[in-house]
Design a protein around this motif. Structure first.
Motif, short mmCIF file in Angstrom:
data_model
loop_
_atom_site.label_atom_id
_atom_site.label_comp_id
_atom_site.label_asym_id
_atom_site.label_seq_id
_atom_site.Cartn_x
_atom_site.Cartn_y
_atom_site.Cartn_z
N LYS A 2 0.86 -1.19 0.00
CA LYS A 2 0.00 0.00 0.00
C LYS A 2 0.90 1.24 0.00
CE LYS A 2 -3.81 -2.41 0.82
NZ LYS A 2 -4.65 -2.78 -0.28
N LYS A 95 -7.23 4.05 7.76
CA LYS A 95 -7.49 2.66 8.14
C LYS A 95 -8.84 2.15 7.60
CE LYS A 95 -4.62 2.14 12.22
NZ LYS A 95 -4.58 1.67 13.60
N ASP A 99 -9.67 -2.04 1.04
CA ASP A 99 -8.41 -2.76 0.84
C ASP A 99 -8.07 -3.02 -0.62
OD1 ASP A 99 -7.79 -2.77 3.53
OD2 ASP A 99 -8.81 -4.68 3.90
N TRP A 143 -5.42 -1.74 4.79
CA TRP A 143 -5.11 -0.43 5.35
C TRP A 143 -5.24 -0.42 6.87
CZ3 TRP A 143 -2.63 3.13 2.81
CH2 TRP A 143 -2.69 3.15 1.42
#
Length: 161
Positions: A2, A95, A99, A143
């Motif tokens: 990421k 967060k 994903d 994340w």
């Protein structure tokens, strides 16, 4: 893998007596945002998702970057949680990212941008300046797992003048 691209909004004006969220960019801020966005355009992956604070100065900075990166501004996700100066709202926003997204760009405020860059990146910054951009890569699949990443790029306007 990421990639998180952190951008602090450009230099804003205190000239007019408006609410903090409504402050505009100074001419210097507009020029610096163009300078940095043009510099990074061929050095970063085009983000799949961009989040911005609701503040005018962050949105204007975001508009300059999205134009340079040829990212449709109407796809920018404007988030109240990004109007954050401590970092917790910024971290929660990151967060919560889907994903499936590999590259995420966020436009926010200090001290949050500097705190997140220092907490999750591998390079320490006393202060990420206005229009400053920090790119952090994480060897993760979700994340929600962000932890210690590697700072792979930092661009500050002063370095480009």
């Amino acid at each position: 893998m990421k990639t998180l691209i952190l951008v602090r909004h450009a230099k804003s004006s205190w000239e007019y007596p408006v609410d903090d969220k409504d402050r505009t960019l100074k001419l210097r801020g507009i020029k610096d945002a163009h300078l940095v966005s043009n510099y990074i355009a061929d050095k970063i992956e085009t983000p799949e998702v961009i989040y911005s604070s609701i503040a005018n100065r962050a949105l204007h900075t975001c508009a300059i970057f999205t134009r340079t990166l040829k990212y449709p501004f109407d796809k920018v996700i404007i988030k109240e949680d990004m109007y954050d100066f401590g970092g917790s709202g910024l971290v929660e926003t990151v967060k919560s990212c889907d994903d499936a997204v590999k590259t995420l760009m966020v436009f926010g405020h200090n001290h949050a941008i500097t705190a997140v860059a220092n907490t999750y990146g591998s390079q320490f910054f006393d202060n990420v300046p206005t229009s400053g951009t920090v790119v952090i890569q994480f060897d993760i699949n979700s994340w929600n797992e962000i932890d210690e990443g590697k700072t792979i790029l930092k661009v500050f306007p002063k370095e480009l003048k």
